[in-house]
Scaffold this motif. Structure first.
Motif, mmCIF file in Angstrom:
data_model
loop_
_atom_site.group_PDB
_atom_site.id
_atom_site.type_symbol
_atom_site.label_atom_id
_atom_site.label_comp_id
_atom_site.label_asym_id
_atom_site.label_seq_id
_atom_site.Cartn_x
_atom_site.Cartn_y
_atom_site.Cartn_z
ATOM 1 N N HIS A 1 0.833 -1.197 0.000
ATOM 2 C CA HIS A 1 0.000 0.000 0.000
ATOM 3 C C HIS A 1 0.872 1.254 0.000
ATOM 4 O O HIS A 1 0.625 2.193 -0.754
ATOM 5 C CB HIS A 1 -0.930 -0.001 1.220
ATOM 6 N N ARG A 2 1.888 1.249 0.836
ATOM 7 C CA ARG A 2 2.786 2.402 0.945
ATOM 8 C C ARG A 2 3.522 2.652 -0.375
ATOM 9 O O ARG A 2 3.637 3.790 -0.824
ATOM 10 C CB ARG A 2 3.793 2.192 2.063
ATOM 11 N N ALA A 3 4.003 1.572 -1.009
ATOM 12 C CA ALA A 3 4.733 1.719 -2.279
ATOM 13 C C ALA A 3 3.829 2.272 -3.374
ATOM 14 O O ALA A 3 4.253 3.102 -4.185
ATOM 15 C CB ALA A 3 5.327 0.376 -2.699
ATOM 16 N N VAL A 4 2.565 1.837 -3.403
ATOM 17 C CA VAL A 4 1.621 2.346 -4.399
ATOM 18 C C VAL A 4 1.347 3.819 -4.147
ATOM 19 O O VAL A 4 1.340 4.623 -5.086
ATOM 20 C CB VAL A 4 0.313 1.517 -4.403
ATOM 21 N N ASP A 5 1.140 4.173 -2.898
ATOM 22 C CA ASP A 5 0.929 5.589 -2.563
ATOM 23 C C ASP A 5 2.101 6.437 -3.048
ATOM 24 O O ASP A 5 1.906 7.483 -3.675
ATOM 25 C CB ASP A 5 0.769 5.774 -1.050
ATOM 26 N N GLU A 6 3.312 5.980 -2.765
ATOM 27 C CA GLU A 6 4.510 6.740 -3.150
ATOM 28 C C GLU A 6 4.642 6.831 -4.672
ATOM 29 O O GLU A 6 4.908 7.905 -5.207
ATOM 30 C CB GLU A 6 5.750 6.100 -2.536
ATOM 31 N N ALA A 7 4.462 5.710 -5.357
ATOM 32 C CA ALA A 7 4.609 5.701 -6.820
ATOM 33 C C ALA A 7 3.570 6.584 -7.497
ATOM 34 O O ALA A 7 3.846 7.214 -8.517
ATOM 35 C CB ALA A 7 4.507 4.269 -7.338
ATOM 36 N N ALA B 1 -4.662 -8.840 -0.248
ATOM 37 C CA ALA B 1 -5.401 -9.577 -1.277
ATOM 38 C C ALA B 1 -6.178 -8.614 -2.176
ATOM 39 O O ALA B 1 -6.181 -8.760 -3.399
ATOM 40 C CB ALA B 1 -6.346 -10.586 -0.628
ATOM 41 N N ALA B 2 -6.808 -7.627 -1.577
ATOM 42 C CA ALA B 2 -7.561 -6.644 -2.362
ATOM 43 C C ALA B 2 -6.627 -5.825 -3.247
ATOM 44 O O ALA B 2 -6.967 -5.501 -4.391
ATOM 45 C CB ALA B 2 -8.360 -5.729 -1.438
ATOM 46 N N LEU B 3 -5.436 -5.518 -2.744
ATOM 47 C CA LEU B 3 -4.454 -4.775 -3.523
ATOM 48 C C LEU B 3 -3.999 -5.598 -4.740
ATOM 49 O O LEU B 3 -3.909 -5.083 -5.855
ATOM 50 C CB LEU B 3 -3.257 -4.406 -2.651
ATOM 51 N N LEU B 4 -3.760 -6.886 -4.526
ATOM 52 C CA LEU B 4 -3.366 -7.766 -5.634
ATOM 53 C C LEU B 4 -4.488 -7.883 -6.663
ATOM 54 O O LEU B 4 -4.229 -7.887 -7.873
ATOM 55 C CB LEU B 4 -2.985 -9.148 -5.098
ATOM 56 N N GLU B 5 -5.723 -7.983 -6.191
ATOM 57 C CA GLU B 5 -6.866 -8.067 -7.102
ATOM 58 C C GLU B 5 -6.988 -6.808 -7.953
ATOM 59 O O GLU B 5 -7.226 -6.885 -9.161
ATOM 60 C CB GLU B 5 -8.151 -8.317 -6.316
ATOM 61 N N LEU B 6 -6.808 -5.655 -7.331
ATOM 62 C CA LEU B 6 -6.851 -4.397 -8.086
ATOM 63 C C LEU B 6 -5.705 -4.314 -9.089
ATOM 64 O O LEU B 6 -5.895 -3.838 -10.216
ATOM 65 C CB LEU B 6 -6.795 -3.200 -7.141
ATOM 66 N N ALA B 7 -4.535 -4.772 -8.682
ATOM 67 C CA ALA B 7 -3.384 -4.749 -9.586
ATOM 68 C C ALA B 7 -3.646 -5.640 -10.797
ATOM 69 O O ALA B 7 -3.376 -5.253 -11.942
ATOM 70 C CB ALA B 7 -2.123 -5.198 -8.858
ATOM 71 N N LEU B 8 -4.215 -6.808 -10.569
ATOM 72 C CA LEU B 8 -4.513 -7.720 -11.676
ATOM 73 C C LEU B 8 -5.598 -7.152 -12.582
ATOM 74 O O LEU B 8 -5.497 -7.229 -13.816
ATOM 75 C CB LEU B 8 -4.920 -9.099 -11.141
ATOM 76 N N PRO C 1 -1.165 10.839 -0.949
ATOM 77 C CA PRO C 1 -0.914 10.898 0.494
ATOM 78 C C PRO C 1 -0.905 9.489 1.089
ATOM 79 O O PRO C 1 -1.613 8.593 0.614
ATOM 80 C CB PRO C 1 -2.103 11.701 1.044
ATOM 81 N N SER C 2 -0.100 9.300 2.102
ATOM 82 C CA SER C 2 -0.006 8.011 2.777
ATOM 83 C C SER C 2 -1.393 7.552 3.242
ATOM 84 O O SER C 2 -2.150 8.329 3.804
ATOM 85 C CB SER C 2 0.941 8.131 3.974
ATOM 86 N N GLY C 3 -1.713 6.317 2.984
ATOM 87 C CA GLY C 3 -3.001 5.750 3.387
ATOM 88 C C GLY C 3 -4.059 5.786 2.305
ATOM 89 O O GLY C 3 -5.118 5.188 2.455
ATOM 90 N N SER C 4 -3.788 6.469 1.195
ATOM 91 C CA SER C 4 -4.794 6.584 0.126
ATOM 92 C C SER C 4 -5.149 5.225 -0.471
ATOM 93 O O SER C 4 -6.318 4.910 -0.680
ATOM 94 C CB SER C 4 -4.291 7.501 -0.985
ATOM 95 N N THR C 5 -4.140 4.415 -0.737
ATOM 96 C CA THR C 5 -4.388 3.103 -1.342
ATOM 97 C C THR C 5 -5.174 2.217 -0.392
ATOM 98 O O THR C 5 -6.035 1.448 -0.821
ATOM 99 C CB THR C 5 -3.052 2.445 -1.746
ATOM 100 N N SER C 6 -4.887 2.348 0.891
ATOM 101 C CA SER C 6 -5.605 1.536 1.888
ATOM 102 C C SER C 6 -7.095 1.849 1.916
ATOM 103 O O SER C 6 -7.902 0.995 2.293
ATOM 104 C CB SER C 6 -5.021 1.758 3.286
ATOM 105 N N ASN C 7 -7.465 3.048 1.531
ATOM 106 C CA ASN C 7 -8.885 3.387 1.479
ATOM 107 C C ASN C 7 -9.601 2.620 0.374
ATOM 108 O O ASN C 7 -10.794 2.341 0.470
ATOM 109 C CB ASN C 7 -9.079 4.889 1.259
#
Length: 168
Positions: A6-12, A28-35, A16-22
């Protein structure tokens, strides 16, 4: 895959920190979104090469070139293709991701079945599976294996040979 956080996606993304976590609360949800995003990018990149339907193909001579072009497009974006391989391997360990990966794969395999059916394949489902596997093998060999990157002309010849054997 460990670098996908989540942190790496926010930075890339410059968020703001925590945005991806929202958007994706869990890994698992992050991997699903990436796919899902990767599938969208691949569909968009391959659309020009694969946009013709079976009725648009006057004869076999057009299909090998379109398939070669699609593989060439994938090879030209090594980063995206490597990301797909990483997610494919991750899907072998995560059943929830496997379902999404398999669904995404059908978006590429189903049109191959339709094309091969229209071109008179005696076994379009088997031939589509072989066609996709052959293309994947060419890409993997060039990107992650020990093989050289084939030219568009070499890919065209390879697809022409494969399809001629399937559709004789």
């Amino acid at each position: 895959m460990r670098g996908l956080t989540h942190r790496a996606v926010d930075e890339a993304a410059g968020l703001p920190s925590g945005s991806t976590s929202n958007l994706a609360r869990t890994r698992a949800a992050l991997l699903e979104l990436a796919l899902a995003r990767l599938t969208e990018l691949e569909m968009r990149a391959l659309a020009p090469a694969l946009s013709a339907g079976p009725g648009d193909l006057a004869d076999l001579s057009d299909l090998p070139g379109r398939m070669a072009e699609a593989i060439h497009i994938q090879l030209s974006d090594r980063r995206r293709t490597l990301a797909r391989y990483e997610l494919a391997l991750e899907a072998t360990r995560r059943p929830e991701l496997r379902r999404i990966y398999d669904q995404a794969g059908r978006r590429f395999r189903d049109p191959a079945v339709a094309l091969l059916t229209a071109l008179g394949s005696a076994d379009p489902v088997r031939h589509a599976r072989q066609l996709v596997a052959y293309g994947e093998g060419l890409m993997f060999d060039a990107i992650a294996g020990a093989g050289a990157t084939p030219t568009l002309a070499e890919l065209d010849d390879a697809m022409r040979d494969l399809l001629a054997g399937m559709l004789r």
